[in-house]
Design a protein around this motif. Structure first.
Motif: not given
Length: 229
Positions: A90-103, A105-108, A168-171
């Motif tokens: 997740t991109y924690g600094l910008t409040k939780g968007q999915d990163s390329p390693t997110k299994e 993914s809700h965003d993609h 915080t965003y992806n426990d």
């Protein structure tokens, strides 16, 4: 400290993200690189002053998205630096968007997660690929020590991915606790065989497991062999 490396002979560089202040919390020289550019900055420092111990650190967004091209060519060129990537999906600094390693993914939805360990194994000049987990601190410390020894011996890039959940965003602690497998406990596993390492990673992927530990170590020409003769 365990290897008695003087602080003034160590340079820690950080990327952009939640991990981007790590160099401020340690008593070494430090540098905050541009987004996705921690590896070329670290390599430049290593070539300019080969006596330094160079550690680059960043998150999965910094390293595997905007910085992915530099990661590929760092595996290929094999510079003697340590590269630590804190992977939380997740991109924690910008409040939780999915990163390329997110299994899953809700965003993609439908996109496969990127696996940097498989990527590194596929580049035949890579020499040190490990994955640790913050819930296994003793093993993680051992991997860090091995990485430092590898790069200080001028044997090339020491890549350590650290599974480091963002609570915080992806426990993912409960999920990853149940899925990680220590490859060092696998009977007959030889981490000096790239073929065995790749087969192991692929079989773990099929079984929805996550391998951790010293996954691969080998020998290849380093960047210093070419430019610092």
């Amino acid at each position: 400290e365990q290897l008695a490396i003087p602080a003034h002979e160590t340079l820690i560089l950080a990327g952009i993200g939640c991990s981007g202040t790590v160099q401020n919390n340690l008593g070494t020289y430090g540098y905050h690189a541009m987004h996705g550019r921690v590896l070329p900055t670290a390599i430049g420092a290593a070539l300019a002053n080969p006596s330094l111990t160079i550690i680059a650190a960043g998150g999965d967004g910094d390293g595997y998205a905007i910085g992915a091209g530099h990661l590929v060519h760092s595996f290929r060129r094999n510079p003697s630096v340590v590269y630590i990537v804190m992977n939380n999906g997740t991109y924690g600094l910008t409040k939780g968007q999915d990163s390329p390693t997110k299994e899953h993914s809700h965003d993609h939805p439908g996109e496969e997660a990127l696996d940097a360990v498989s990527l590194g194994l596929s580049i035949f000049s890579s020499t040190f690929i490990a994955r640790g987990y913050t819930a296994r601190p003793a093993q993680l410390n051992s991997l860090m020590l091995q990485a430092l020894e590898h790069t200080r011996a001028r044997r090339g890039l020491a890549f350590v991915e650290v599974l480091s959940p963002c609570v915080t965003y992806n426990d993912t602690y409960p999920e990853w606790d149940a899925r990680v497998d220590d490859v060092e406990a696998l009977e007959g596993y030889d981490n000096r065989s790239r073929q065995m390492a790749m087969a192991m990673v692929m079989s773990h992927h099929r079984e929805d497991r996550i391998p951790i530990g010293m996954i691969y170590r080998g020998e290849a020409r380093t960047l210093e062999d070419i430019y610092l003769k």
